[in-house]
Scaffold this active site. Structure first.
Site, PDB file in Angstrom:
ATOM      1  N   ASP A   1       0.818  -1.211   0.000  1.00 45.71           N
ATOM      2  CA  ASP A   1       0.000   0.000   0.000  1.00 45.71           C
ATOM      3  C   ASP A   1       0.850   1.258   0.000  1.00 45.71           C
ATOM      4  OD1 ASP A   1       0.756  -0.624   2.720  1.00 45.71           O
ATOM      5  OD2 ASP A   1      -0.675   0.895   3.397  1.00 45.71           O
TER       6      ASP A   1
ATOM      7  N   GLU B   1       0.097  -1.290   5.631  1.00 38.39           N
ATOM      8  CA  GLU B   1       1.139  -0.865   6.560  1.00 38.39           C
ATOM      9  C   GLU B   1       1.009   0.603   6.902  1.00 38.39           C
ATOM     10  OE1 GLU B   1       5.244   0.713   7.615  1.00 38.39           O
ATOM     11  OE2 GLU B   1       3.842   1.293   6.029  1.00 38.39           O
TER      12      GLU B   1
END
Length: 411
Positions: free
Chosen positions: A82, A177
């Site tokens: 991400d 994350e």
């Protein structure tokens, strides 16, 4: 190798993978699975036969051992898919400054966006490098698609060179994350690793074995609402109370006024109406004691502000986010020592650093998987000025390969 890792990186950054803290799902955005599916397919194509995407968007895979030794620890190399919600990651258009010869870099899509040497002095060390940027209208995604590209490239190199002796290597690509959920759903039994390395750092040659410890704080304020025409001596506006709390925050304990080992109190959100308001904070320090001191100060400020509003009340909630991984890594010094040696073997002078932030490794370390952070080569993360050197990504690939060899040699 530089061309290979750069080609991969360019392929990955154009896939929008921004996470969303407001979403309750894992992954928080289904578009992260688009990259996960591509990575799983590419891993299978290079010979990682067990590579797959699980229901939570994680990608797992194994590079089989090539050594006859049966006691070599299982290493995991991990990076996150991400990108941060802080700046747009939609429609990334990467640009390459070939053979950079110094000076500021003006970005083509937004002339106001300039990567200045005065603000990014690391550019002085990148003369002759090929530097990848965006056009200035989005972030790049080097955090952490550079790490992904490096792990993928190293995986292919190891599989194509079975004469290089190494133990079993696990690959893990995580989701979310950037919003603190990166390892919430990791299947440690399936992963089967003894320890791990994240590739999520910045300057080439750096290994980080220390992070902030981190908490989140939510303050909910209940005020006294009444028609403003009849409010004299009665109204206690929750929005004003929230504003007073923000105004009382110490100016020398903010992210913009602290550096090195100083922690901070950082307001990240505010919402409300006359009757009620909410404040969100992140608290950071390298020690738990420092966290508690800052949280006590924040509650003291809140309590003192509310003292002027006898009809109002507040709730103060602290949620642990992650802790300084150094506490765990100091019990396993060889994990960092071998990384230092691998960086040296890859042609760099190792630099040990501390992260004013956290990584998946922070939480993995406290979940039983000690995990320092290796450089990935990117700079100016979470901004349209983000950039990364192709040559530095190549150095990260070499570091991964050398680490794999080193653990087999030293076992």
């Amino acid at each position: 190798m530089a061309d290979s890792v750069t080609d991969r990186f360019l392929r990955y950054v154009v896939i929008d993978t921004q996470s969303d803290a407001a979403s309750p799902t894992q992954p928080s955005t289904m578009k992260q699975r688009d990259l996960g599916e591509l990575l799983a397919a590419e891993l299978r194509a290079i010979g990682v036969t067990d590579a797959h995407l699980d229901e939570h968007g994680y990608v797992y895979g194994t590079i089989p051992a090539t050594t006859s030794k049966n006691n070599v620890p299982v290493i995991c190399f991990t990076a996150h898919m991400d990108t941060a919600p802080d700046f747009s990651g939609t429609g990334v258009r990467p640009q390459i400054v070939k053979n950079y010869q110094g000076g500021d870099i003006q970005l083509a899509g937004d002339k106001a966006q300039v990567i200045r040497v005065s603000e990014h002095p690391v550019l002085k060390t990148l003369i002759g490098h090929d530097i990848v940027t965006t056009d200035g209208t989005t972030l790049l995604g080097a955090d952490d698609k550079a790490g992904i590209a490096e792990i993928m490239t190293a995986a292919e190199f190891l599989i194509d060179n079975p004469d290089l002796k190494h133990g079993a290597i696990r690959i893990l690509f995580t989701t979310d994350e950037e919003i603190g959920r990166g390892v919430d759903k990791v299947d440690f039994k399936k992963l089967g690793a003894d320890f791990a390395y994240t590739l999520d750092g910045e300057t080439a040659g750096t290994i980080e074995d220390e992070t902030f410890s981190a908490d989140a704080v939510e303050i909910d304020i209940k005020g006294v609402a009444i028609h403003p025409g009849f409010a004299y001596g009665k109204m206690e506006n929750a929005i004003r109370i929230a504003g007073a709390i923000i105004d009382r925050l110490p100016k020398d304990q903010a992210p913009e006024t602290t550096k090195d080992r100083d922690g901070f109190i950082h307001p990240t959100g505010i919402s409300g109406v006359m009757e009620k308001a909410s404040l969100s904070f992140i608290i950071r320090d390298f020690t738990e004691e420092g966290l508690k001191i800052k949280e006590a100060l924040l509650e003291k400020i809140t309590r003192e502000v509310l003292a002027a509003y006898p009809g109002s009340s507040y709730a103060f909630k602290v949620r642990e986010q992650y802790r300084n991984m150094k506490v765990v890594l100091d019990r396993h010094p060889e994990i960092v020592e071998f990384a230092v040696e691998a960086i040296r073997r890859a042609g760099m002078e190792p630099v040990r650093g501390s992260i004013r932030g956290g990584t998946d490794g922070s939480r993995l370390s406290f979940m039983g998987l000690p995990c320092p952070n290796l450089f990935a080569g990117g700079h100016a993360f979470h901004s349209p000025l983000e950039f990364v050197s192709s040559q530095d990504m190549e150095k990260a690939v070499k570091t991964v390969v050398e680490l794999a060899k080193l653990w087999e040699e030293r076992t």
